[in-house]
Design a protein around this motif. Structure first.
Motif, PDB file in Angstrom:
ATOM      1  N   SER A  42       0.824  -1.208   0.000  1.00  0.00           N
ATOM      2  CA  SER A  42       0.000   0.000   0.000  1.00  0.00           C
ATOM      3  C   SER A  42       0.857   1.256   0.000  1.00  0.00           C
ATOM      4  O   SER A  42       0.573   2.210  -0.707  1.00  0.00           O
ATOM      5  N   ALA A  43       1.920   1.253   0.782  1.00  0.00           N
ATOM      6  CA  ALA A  43       2.812   2.416   0.822  1.00  0.00           C
ATOM      7  C   ALA A  43       3.475   2.617  -0.536  1.00  0.00           C
ATOM      8  O   ALA A  43       3.611   3.749  -1.002  1.00  0.00           O
ATOM      9  N   GLU A  44       3.880   1.532  -1.168  1.00  0.00           N
ATOM     10  CA  GLU A  44       4.489   1.640  -2.495  1.00  0.00           C
ATOM     11  C   GLU A  44       3.485   2.187  -3.502  1.00  0.00           C
ATOM     12  O   GLU A  44       3.831   3.012  -4.346  1.00  0.00           O
ATOM     13  N   LEU A  45       2.244   1.737  -3.407  1.00  0.00           N
ATOM     14  CA  LEU A  45       1.214   2.234  -4.322  1.00  0.00           C
ATOM     15  C   LEU A  45       0.961   3.723  -4.123  1.00  0.00           C
ATOM     16  O   LEU A  45       0.806   4.466  -5.091  1.00  0.00           O
ATOM     17  N   LEU A  46       0.921   4.173  -2.868  1.00  0.00           N
ATOM     18  CA  LEU A  46       0.714   5.598  -2.618  1.00  0.00           C
ATOM     19  C   LEU A  46       1.870   6.424  -3.151  1.00  0.00           C
ATOM     20  O   LEU A  46       1.663   7.503  -3.708  1.00  0.00           O
ATOM     21  N   THR A  47       3.075   5.919  -3.018  1.00  0.00           N
ATOM     22  CA  THR A  47       4.226   6.615  -3.578  1.00  0.00           C
ATOM     23  C   THR A  47       4.086   6.718  -5.093  1.00  0.00           C
ATOM     24  O   THR A  47       4.332   7.774  -5.685  1.00  0.00           O
TER      25      THR A  47
END
Length: 154
Positions: free
Chosen positions: A93-98
């Protein structure tokens, strides 16, 4: 009913997009650092880094947001002995938000250059990712939609 209440709780959190972007990236950096410390056997230092990561995500998304709850659930600290941390599923999820923020920045650049159709494509990609990760009613998603309206990108 509990799920609806839970959703309302995390929707009350509002962090400006720029701050959200910074905090989520910083959270991700703390988590990567913690993973490396854990790999090196420095469990106490890893625990502190994971906790910093969690605190930042709670500030951005709210304590009851599903992504935060999943992260908290994955972080198992036994009472005895060194902490044993599971790989966190929220990393994705953090990678997707980035990735979403990169699409938004690309959209900003394209819009300033007058390529509104290409800018809309980038903003739409950002919206799709954010909607998937934080939900369509999250203030971050609403702010991006409002930004598109104000800039007349349809």
């Amino acid at each position: 009913m509990a799920k609806q209440h839970q959703q309302q709780v995390h929707l009350n959190v509002y962090v400006p997009r720029e701050q959200f972007t910074h905090d989520i990236q910083e959270s991700f950096d703390h988590e990567r650092k913690a993973d490396e410390l854990e790999r090196l056997g420095k469990h106490n230092l890893a625990v502190r880094e994971y906790q910093k990561s969690l605190e930042l995500e709670e500030r951005c998304l709210g304590k009851h947001h599903p992504v935060v709850e999943e992260f908290r659930h994955k972080l198992e600290i036994p009472q005895d002995g060194p902490a044993s941390w599971k790989r966190t599923a929220h990393r994705h999820s953090a990678e997707l938000l980035t990735e979403s923020f990169q699409h938004e920045r690309e959209g900003d650049i394209l819009h300033k250059l007058g390529f509104d159709e290409k800018a809309k494509h980038e903003y739409d990609r950002a919206l799709n990712i954010e909607t998937h990760v934080v939900g369509k009613h999250h203030p971050m998603v609403i702010a991006l939609k409002e930004k598109m309206i104000l800039e007349r990108i349809k």
